[in-house]
Design an enzyme around this catalytic site. Sequence first.
Site, PDB file in Angstrom:
ATOM      1  N   ASP A 275       7.290  -6.081  -0.808  1.00 22.71           N
ATOM      2  CA  ASP A 275       6.250  -6.140  -1.850  1.00 22.71           C
ATOM      3  C   ASP A 275       6.684  -5.339  -3.078  1.00 22.71           C
ATOM      4  OD1 ASP A 275       3.935  -7.035  -3.034  1.00 22.71           O
ATOM      5  OD2 ASP A 275       2.653  -5.506  -2.151  1.00 22.71           O
TER       6      ASP A 275
ATOM      7  N   HIS B 209       8.219  -9.516  -5.480  1.00 25.17           N
ATOM      8  CA  HIS B 209       7.846  -9.900  -6.850  1.00 25.17           C
ATOM      9  C   HIS B 209       9.030  -9.593  -7.754  1.00 25.17           C
ATOM     10  CE1 HIS B 209       3.481 -10.057  -5.831  1.00 25.17           C
ATOM     11  NE2 HIS B 209       3.848  -9.140  -4.947  1.00 25.17           N
TER      12      HIS B 209
ATOM     13  N   HIS C 147      -2.906 -12.427   1.141  1.00 22.02           N
ATOM     14  CA  HIS C 147      -3.262 -11.075   0.695  1.00 22.02           C
ATOM     15  C   HIS C 147      -4.624 -10.799   1.332  1.00 22.02           C
ATOM     16  CE1 HIS C 147      -3.264  -7.639  -2.251  1.00 22.02           C
ATOM     17  NE2 HIS C 147      -4.485  -7.617  -1.746  1.00 22.02           N
TER      18      HIS C 147
ATOM     19  N   HIS D 208       8.862 -10.686   1.216  1.00 26.30           N
ATOM     20  CA  HIS D 208       7.744 -10.553   0.251  1.00 26.30           C
ATOM     21  C   HIS D 208       8.252  -9.796  -0.968  1.00 26.30           C
ATOM     22  CE1 HIS D 208       3.234  -9.873  -0.533  1.00 26.30           C
ATOM     23  NE2 HIS D 208       3.887  -9.475  -1.611  1.00 26.30           N
TER      24      HIS D 208
ATOM     25  N   LYS E 168       0.738 -19.083  -1.039  1.00 26.44           N
ATOM     26  CA  LYS E 168       0.183 -17.726  -1.024  1.00 26.44           C
ATOM     27  C   LYS E 168      -1.296 -17.776  -1.396  1.00 26.44           C
ATOM     28  CE  LYS E 168       0.092 -13.155  -1.088  1.00 26.44           C
ATOM     29  NZ  LYS E 168       0.843 -12.186  -1.857  1.00 26.44           N
TER      30      LYS E 168
ATOM     31  N   HIS F  96       6.315  -2.997 -12.511  1.00 27.67           N
ATOM     32  CA  HIS F  96       5.455  -2.971 -13.700  1.00 27.67           C
ATOM     33  C   HIS F  96       6.124  -2.014 -14.677  1.00 27.67           C
ATOM     34  CE1 HIS F  96       1.870  -5.026 -12.072  1.00 27.67           C
ATOM     35  NE2 HIS F  96       2.162  -4.436 -10.932  1.00 27.67           N
TER      36      HIS F  96
ATOM     37  N   HIS G 292       1.830  -7.440   3.807  1.00 27.02           N
ATOM     38  CA  HIS G 292       1.721  -5.989   3.606  1.00 27.02           C
ATOM     39  C   HIS G 292       0.547  -5.378   4.377  1.00 27.02           C
ATOM     40  CE1 HIS G 292      -0.951  -7.697   0.629  1.00 27.02           C
ATOM     41  NE2 HIS G 292       0.006  -7.924  -0.242  1.00 27.02           N
TER      42      HIS G 292
HETATM   43  O1  DOR Z   1       0.381  -3.562  -5.428  1.00 26.47           O
HETATM   44  C1  DOR Z   1       0.491  -4.766  -5.564  1.00 26.47           C
HETATM   45  N1  DOR Z   1       1.183  -5.301  -6.589  1.00 26.47           N
HETATM   46  N2  DOR Z   1      -0.108  -5.550  -4.674  1.00 26.47           N
HETATM   47  C2  DOR Z   1      -0.175  -6.869  -4.845  1.00 26.47           C
HETATM   48  O2  DOR Z   1      -0.769  -7.519  -4.040  1.00 26.47           O
HETATM   49  C3  DOR Z   1       0.416  -7.514  -6.045  1.00 26.47           C
HETATM   50  C4  DOR Z   1       1.470  -6.683  -6.630  1.00 26.47           C
HETATM   51  C5  DOR Z   1       1.861  -7.118  -8.020  1.00 26.47           C
HETATM   52  O3  DOR Z   1       2.057  -8.318  -8.246  1.00 26.47           O
HETATM   53  O4  DOR Z   1       1.993  -6.263  -8.879  1.00 26.47           O
HETATM   54 ZN    ZN Z   2       2.837  -8.732  -3.236  1.00 27.60          ZN
END
Ligand code: DOR
Ligand code: ZN
Length: 343
Positions: free
Chosen positions: A247, A15, A136, A13, A99, A251, A174
């Site tokens: 996960d 990103h 999710h 998992h 997803k 950001h 998660h």
């Molecule tokens: O904390 C998270 N960030 N949970 C998620 O489900 C998505 C993820 C994100 O894409 O930033």
């Molecule tokens: Zn995620």
Amino acid sequence: MKTLTITRPDDLHLHVRNGAVLTTVIAHTARQFARAVIMPNLKPPVTTVAQALAYRDEILQAVPVGLDFTPLMTLYLTASTTLAEIQKAAECEYVHAFKLYPAGATTNSDAGVADIKAIYPLLEAMQQHDLPLLIHGEVTDDACDIFDRERVFIDTSLTDISRNFPDLRIVVEHVTTTEAVQFVQDAGDNIAATITPQHLLFNRNALLAGGIRPHHYCLPIIKRESHRLALVKAATGGNPKFFLGTDSAPHLTSLKETACGCAGCYSAHAALELYAEAFERADALDKLEAFASFYGADFYRLPRNSGTVTLQKNVWKVPAAYGEDSVSITPLKANEELGWKSL
Ligand code: DOR
Ligand code: ZN
């Protein structure tokens, strides 16, 4: 010096975003993990096989030369997903799952599913094609307390999905609660779960006590200590239903350290080190390899990786941030020490 060598792991998992953020983060994962299941919540979301293939190419372009890394692509399920697209996905060797984001549950989930029952025909098709569904698992009801949203989702949606589609392979992503652990344990072999490093290492005091810590804010939100203990027990218990999924969700620091900060912990810079810390604290380092390198691959019906990675017991300080000034990303445990370091 104490070392720990395990089969090269998979992150089930992850990103990685696109553009400059992708370029900043991808090497962190690719140097430790052979493969990662790539989340499709881009703007716009990755809803078709064609988009997933283009995104896969972008990821491969960003992997530094010399690193061997395979992205396992997923598609973002929407109310407009067609049966033809599900068939295409099933026939595409690069797409491994769909997803499901409840609409509004988390980052870039606006295009997600508002009425889960309305997409049951799509789940039926996934079951027929043996395509895993990644969920999710949180309700989006404004009236539901944020700490209860996973537990309530199990009662209002997940139980029904699992009853109606007994052969659908599902990953409850998660997991963060005792109830989710229990649900997965009690379910058939077709239902598994990923567990993040932050949910193994922290309880909600790490988010809120003595000051608010935006870099510990993710969704599902970190829960109280009793839940953390249940997660540690599940992860270290040698049950193949529970496997590694960071996960890791980068950001920009500026978008987390603000009045309304984004959800997501960036953990890819030290993913294995963070898990090693959690497993060591539970006196279960011997259980890390199967959790990180075997159970996820087995569930996705992929061959286990060859090759190894080695961690060394070696204290180091996590940097304050990664990336150029314009793409500054604050990692989990920024400016703090970690006891393991991968070679
Ligand atoms: O904390 C998270 N960030 N949970 C998620 O489900 C998505 C993820 C994100 O894409 O930033
Ligand atoms: Zn995620």
